[in-house]
Design an enzyme around this catalytic site. Sequence first.
Site, PDB file in Angstrom:
ATOM      1  N   GLU A  69      30.811 -17.341  57.407  1.00 52.44           N
ATOM      2  CA  GLU A  69      30.790 -18.760  57.776  1.00 52.44           C
ATOM      3  C   GLU A  69      32.112 -19.183  58.396  1.00 52.44           C
ATOM      4  O   GLU A  69      32.140 -19.903  59.408  1.00 52.44           O
ATOM      5  CB  GLU A  69      30.510 -19.620  56.534  1.00 52.44           C
ATOM      6  CG  GLU A  69      29.091 -19.554  56.026  1.00 52.44           C
ATOM      7  CD  GLU A  69      28.928 -20.317  54.725  1.00 52.44           C
ATOM      8  OE1 GLU A  69      28.042 -21.188  54.675  1.00 52.44           O
ATOM      9  OE2 GLU A  69      29.682 -20.062  53.769  1.00 52.44           O
ATOM     10  N   GLN A  70      33.228 -18.763  57.788  1.00 53.80           N
ATOM     11  CA  GLN A  70      34.524 -19.147  58.307  1.00 53.80           C
ATOM     12  C   GLN A  70      34.761 -18.568  59.700  1.00 53.80           C
ATOM     13  O   GLN A  70      35.315 -19.231  60.575  1.00 53.80           O
ATOM     14  CB  GLN A  70      35.633 -18.698  57.352  1.00 53.80           C
ATOM     15  CG  GLN A  70      37.021 -19.181  57.739  1.00 53.80           C
ATOM     16  CD  GLN A  70      37.156 -20.688  57.640  1.00 53.80           C
ATOM     17  OE1 GLN A  70      36.438 -21.324  56.882  1.00 53.80           O
ATOM     18  NE2 GLN A  70      38.067 -21.246  58.414  1.00 53.80           N
ATOM     19  N   ASP A  96      37.769 -29.839  51.361  1.00 56.48           N
ATOM     20  CA  ASP A  96      38.058 -30.897  52.325  1.00 56.48           C
ATOM     21  C   ASP A  96      37.345 -32.154  51.852  1.00 56.48           C
ATOM     22  O   ASP A  96      36.141 -32.117  51.563  1.00 56.48           O
ATOM     23  CB  ASP A  96      37.555 -30.525  53.721  1.00 56.48           C
ATOM     24  CG  ASP A  96      38.414 -29.472  54.391  1.00 56.48           C
ATOM     25  OD1 ASP A  96      39.462 -29.121  53.823  1.00 56.48           O
ATOM     26  OD2 ASP A  96      38.033 -29.011  55.488  1.00 56.48           O
ATOM     27  N   GLU A 103      47.197 -31.600  57.163  1.00 56.98           N
ATOM     28  CA  GLU A 103      45.796 -31.914  56.872  1.00 56.98           C
ATOM     29  C   GLU A 103      45.742 -32.758  55.597  1.00 56.98           C
ATOM     30  O   GLU A 103      45.635 -32.226  54.485  1.00 56.98           O
ATOM     31  CB  GLU A 103      44.970 -30.634  56.697  1.00 56.98           C
ATOM     32  CG  GLU A 103      44.854 -29.809  57.973  1.00 56.98           C
ATOM     33  CD  GLU A 103      43.831 -28.677  57.865  1.00 56.98           C
ATOM     34  OE1 GLU A 103      43.321 -28.449  56.749  1.00 56.98           O
ATOM     35  OE2 GLU A 103      43.554 -28.033  58.894  1.00 56.98           O
ATOM     36  N   HIS A 119      42.805 -31.962  53.066  1.00 54.82           N
ATOM     37  CA  HIS A 119      42.561 -30.608  52.542  1.00 54.82           C
ATOM     38  C   HIS A 119      43.350 -30.389  51.248  1.00 54.82           C
ATOM     39  O   HIS A 119      44.581 -30.381  51.258  1.00 54.82           O
ATOM     40  CB  HIS A 119      42.981 -29.577  53.588  1.00 54.82           C
ATOM     41  CG  HIS A 119      42.689 -28.158  53.180  1.00 54.82           C
ATOM     42  ND1 HIS A 119      41.501 -27.530  53.487  1.00 54.82           N
ATOM     43  CD2 HIS A 119      43.399 -27.248  52.482  1.00 54.82           C
ATOM     44  CE1 HIS A 119      41.515 -26.289  53.011  1.00 54.82           C
ATOM     45  NE2 HIS A 119      42.662 -26.104  52.387  1.00 54.82           N
TER      46      HIS A 119
END
Length: 243
Positions: free
Chosen positions: A79-80, A111, A161, A164
Amino acid sequence: RAMRAARYSRRQMRSGPLVLVNRQHPLAEEPRQLLTAADERYPNILLERQAARLLAACIQAAGGAREIVPVSGWRSQAEQQAIWEDTLQRRGEAFTRQYVAVPGCSGLAIDLGRAAREIDFIRPDFPEEGACGRFRRLAPRYGFIQRYHREKESLTGIACEPWHYRYVGTPHALLMEREGLCLEEYLDWVQTAPRTCRLEHGRSARVFYMPCAGDETELRLPEGCCQVSGDNRNGFVVTVWEV
């Protein structure tokens, strides 16, 4: 305090709440652990169970049950990689390297975003004010750190971020906040000397480092409540909770 001997393999150095995952230190394999929904309203967004429980408690303490939503949790390597390739195609290499992390954070990263009809999957809105701001201030007490800060970009390799969060547990999140350290710096810092952190209700915790020697390492651990976490680099961080 009485001590006991425990043996830890080199493979165990790649598990625990303090494993470092970045471009220089990828995880060698998919994590094997118990995952659960970060929020029962979003059953497909997964987090390690202890981290999920404390995330929910922190959101509740911040009064953010209606304002804060999980956007992305544990992702498989596949997925990443797909997210990396899609973002690279749509937004270019510079943006992708700034905001898309390498695969694998072992179910410890999440996230978060402010609830809205449309949420940016890569850069969700997570403002300083309201419940999001309260969550940010409370997070270290529940074992969470903002993983990527602007002033640490040269060390983490990722742009700031504010959405995150990474679970590292207490007392580590409190020590990192107190000393102004990112995870990369913290794992170096704990190697230099044993550290002590005062917790709530008169308790404290002591943290020290043990290098990994060969394929198997014998650690001398105090009897009682303690935790051993690999760092995915050179050894193990031992945490001892004391009254």
